[in-house]
Scaffold this active site. Structure first.
Site, PDB file in Angstrom:
ATOM      1  N   SER A 142      50.059  11.306  87.793  1.00  0.00           N
ATOM      2  CA  SER A 142      50.278  12.664  88.286  1.00  0.00           C
ATOM      3  C   SER A 142      51.623  12.724  89.013  1.00  0.00           C
ATOM      4  O   SER A 142      52.460  11.834  88.838  1.00  0.00           O
ATOM      5  CB  SER A 142      49.121  13.072  89.208  1.00  0.00           C
ATOM      6  OG  SER A 142      49.170  14.448  89.486  1.00  0.00           O
ATOM      7  N   ASN A 143      51.836  13.731  89.836  1.00  0.00           N
ATOM      8  CA  ASN A 143      53.099  13.852  90.578  1.00  0.00           C
ATOM      9  C   ASN A 143      52.829  14.485  91.939  1.00  0.00           C
ATOM     10  O   ASN A 143      51.688  14.797  92.271  1.00  0.00           O
ATOM     11  CB  ASN A 143      54.115  14.664  89.769  1.00  0.00           C
ATOM     12  CG  ASN A 143      53.564  16.037  89.420  1.00  0.00           C
ATOM     13  OD1 ASN A 143      53.260  16.848  90.286  1.00  0.00           O
ATOM     14  ND2 ASN A 143      53.386  16.288  88.126  1.00  0.00           N
ATOM     15  N   HIS A 144      53.901  14.705  92.718  1.00  0.00           N
ATOM     16  CA  HIS A 144      53.739  15.135  94.110  1.00  0.00           C
ATOM     17  C   HIS A 144      53.537  16.638  94.289  1.00  0.00           C
ATOM     18  O   HIS A 144      53.509  17.115  95.426  1.00  0.00           O
ATOM     19  CB  HIS A 144      54.967  14.736  94.934  1.00  0.00           C
ATOM     20  CG  HIS A 144      55.063  13.266  95.181  1.00  0.00           C
ATOM     21  ND1 HIS A 144      54.086  12.573  95.846  1.00  0.00           N
ATOM     22  CD2 HIS A 144      56.005  12.364  94.849  1.00  0.00           C
ATOM     23  CE1 HIS A 144      54.430  11.307  95.919  1.00  0.00           C
ATOM     24  NE2 HIS A 144      55.586  11.146  95.314  1.00  0.00           N
TER      25      HIS A 144
END
Ligand code: CTP
Length: 403
Positions: free
Chosen positions: A211-213
Site C-alpha cells: 500500500s502507500n501513505h
C-alpha cells in the site's frame, strides 16, 4: 474552513438531555467555520450545560426565556428565527419533537423554531423505548414530511445504561448535516460527481498487503466540498481512518481492481470524476493463499501492473480531474500525465510533503494554460479552490453546449 459556513447565521436550540454536553463542541466547530451562532435553551437544558458556556463561546447572549427581549425595534424572541439561515435543535428530546411536530411554542427553543422560516435540523437523543414509541415515530415522520432533516439517533450505550437506538449524532456528523443543508441550493446542485480517495491495498498473502501513505484526507475534503455545493456526491474510498462524510454516498473498496469496478459503475451517470486516490500501480501477480512463512532466506515478489483507472475511463462530456503525486521533475511529469490520461484538470503536488499532512501546496494544470501555483493551504481550502476550477470547466462546457 469550509466556505459554506462563512457568515451564516445559525441558531442552535439546546433541550434537556445528557447529550447537551456535546453541543458546545458543535457550536465551537460552527464558529470555527465562520458562522454567527446564537444559542437558545430550554430551562431543562440549563441543568446539563450552563448558558454561560455558550455565551463565552459565541460572545452573544443566550436566550432561555420566552419572554421576549426587545432589541431596538425588534422582539428578540422572534427576531432570531426570522434572521437565521438555519436552525438546529440538538439534542432534541421526545418532548421537544412532539412540540415541534404540533407547533407548540412554550419555551425559547420551540418558540424560535416556530418563528423560523429557515431549514431546520433536529438531532434526537433519548431513551431507546421513548424513541421507538409510536407517538415519537409519528412525530418524527410529521417533521420529516415537512422537510425537516433528522440526523440520528444512533445505536449505542444510552444514559439509562441500556444499549439501543437513541444516542445523539456526534458533532462531526451534525456539522456535516449543517453544511449539506446550507449548501443544497449551491452551484453544483444539478451535478453528479464521483471522487476517489485513500490508498489501495494489494494482497501479498491473507495477512499482508502492499500500500502507500495516503490518508484519504484530500479526497474526503473534496467530497465534502462537492456536497457543500449541492452536488450528488459518491466517494469511492480505499481503506482510511476517516468517518464517512454526512450526505455523501461512500463505497468502500480495498484493491485497485475493486476501485476500478466501483468507478466504472458510478461514473456512468456522473458529470465529474475526481481521481484523488493513490492507486497502487503494481500488485503481487499471485498472492499466496496461506501466510508466507519466514523460513526462506529471501523472498522475491513478482508484481504485475494494475489497470490505470483514470486513463481507462473515456466518456464524452465527463470532466476528468486527476492528481499527480510526484517527487521530482514535478511539472514535466504532470504535463505528461495531463495529456496521456486525457484530463481536463490535473492537480500536481509534491508527494513527500502532501501525503498524510493536513495542508497541501498544489499547482493546477489545464491543457494549453499556464500553471496556477497555489500557496500552501489547509486541505479543505485546497479542495474549495479545486472545485472553483472544476466549476469554471462545467460552466464553459455548458456555454459551448448552448452556443
Ligand atoms: N491513477 C489511476 N489508476 C492507477 C494509478 C493512478 O487512476 N492505476 C490515477 C490517480 O488517482 C491520479 C493519477 O492517475 O489521479 C496519477 O496518479 P500517479 O500515481 O501520480 O501517477 P501514475 O499514473 O501512477 O504514474 P507514475 O506512478 O509513473 O507517476
Amino acid at each position: 474552513m469550509p466556505r459554506v459556513l462563512r457568515d451564516k447565521r445559525i441558531v442552535v436550540g439546546v433541550t434537556g438531555g445528557i447529550a447537551a454536553y456535546k453541543v458546545p463542541e458543535l457550536v465551537r466547530r460552527l464558529l470555527q467555520g465562520g458562522a454567527v451562532v446564537d444559542v437558545v435553551m430550554t430551562p431543562a437544558a440549563t441543568e446539563f450545560v450552563g448558558p454561560l458556556t455558550f455565551q463565552a463561546l459565541t460572545r452573544r447572549p443566550v436566550q432561555v426565556s420566552t419572554v421576549g427581549v426587545w432589541q431596538g425595534e425588534q422582539a428578540g424572541h422572534v427576531t432570531l428565527g426570522a434572521q437565521a439561515d438555519l436552525m438546529i435543535v440538538a439534542p432534541a428530546t421526545a418532548d421537544v419533537l412532539a412540540k415541534l411536530a404540533h407547533g407548540i411554542a412554550d419555551d425559547a427553543v420551540t418558540l424560535t423554531a416556530l418563528a423560523c422560516p429557515a431549514p431546520l435540523i433536529v438531532a434526537p437523543a433519548m431513551d431507546h423505548y421513548m424513541y421507538r414509541h409510536p407517538a415519537t415515530q409519528a412525530n418524527v415522520e410529521v417533521l420529516r414530511a415537512r422537510g425537516v432533516t433528522i440526523v440520528g439517533p444512533h445505536h449505542g450505550p444510552l444514559a439509562s445504561g441500556m444499549i439501543g437506538e437513541g444516542r445523539m449524532a456526534e458533532p462531526d456528523e451534525l456539522v456535516g448535516a449543517v453544511r449539506q443543508v446550507l449548501g443544497r441550493q449551491g452551484p453544483l446542485r444539478e451535478y453528479t460527481v464521483v471522487v476517489t480517495a485513500g490508498p489501495t491495498r494489494e494482497p501479498v498473502d491473507p495477512v499482508r498487503f502492499l500500500s502507500n501513505h495516503s490518508s484519504g484526507k484530500m479526497g474526503y475534503a473534496l467530497a465534502e466540498v462537492a456536497r457543500d455545493r449541492g452536488a450528488a456526491t459518491t466517494l469511492v474510498s480505499g481503506p482510511t481512518c476517516l468517518a464517512p462524510p454526512y450526505g455523501v454516498r461512500r463505497i468502500d473498496v480495498e484493491t485497485a481492481a475493486e476501485m476500478a469496478q466501483a468507478v466504472r459503475e458510478t461514473v456512468a451517470d456522473a458529470d465529474v470524476l475526481v481521481m484523488c486516490a493513490a492507486v497502487a500501480d503494481f500488485r503481487p501477480r499471485a498472492p499466496a493463499s496461506e501466510k508466507i512463512k519466514k523460513q526462506t532466506a529471501s523472498l522475491v515478489l513478482e508484481l504485475e501492473p494494475t489497470e490505470d483507472i483514470l486513463a481507462s475511463i473515456q466518456r464524452p462530456g465527463l470532466v476528468k480531474v486527476g492528481f499527480a503525486a510526484e517527487t521530482e521533475r514535478l511539472l514535466e511529469h504532470a504535463r505528461e500525465k495531463l495529456e496521456r490520461k486525457g484530463l481536463d484538470l490535473l492537480v500536481l503536488n509534491d508527494a513527500r510533503r502532501t501525503m498524510g499532512a493536513d495542508t497541501a501546496q498544489v499547482t493546477l494544470l489545464r491543457p494549453g494554460q499556464a500553471p496556477d501555483v497555489l500557496p500552501e493551504l489547509p486541505k479543505d481550502e485546497v479542495s474549495e479552490r479545486i472545485w472553483d476550477a472544476i466549476q469554471l470547466l462545467l460552466e464553459l462546457r455548458k456555454d459551448s453546449a448552448l452556443g
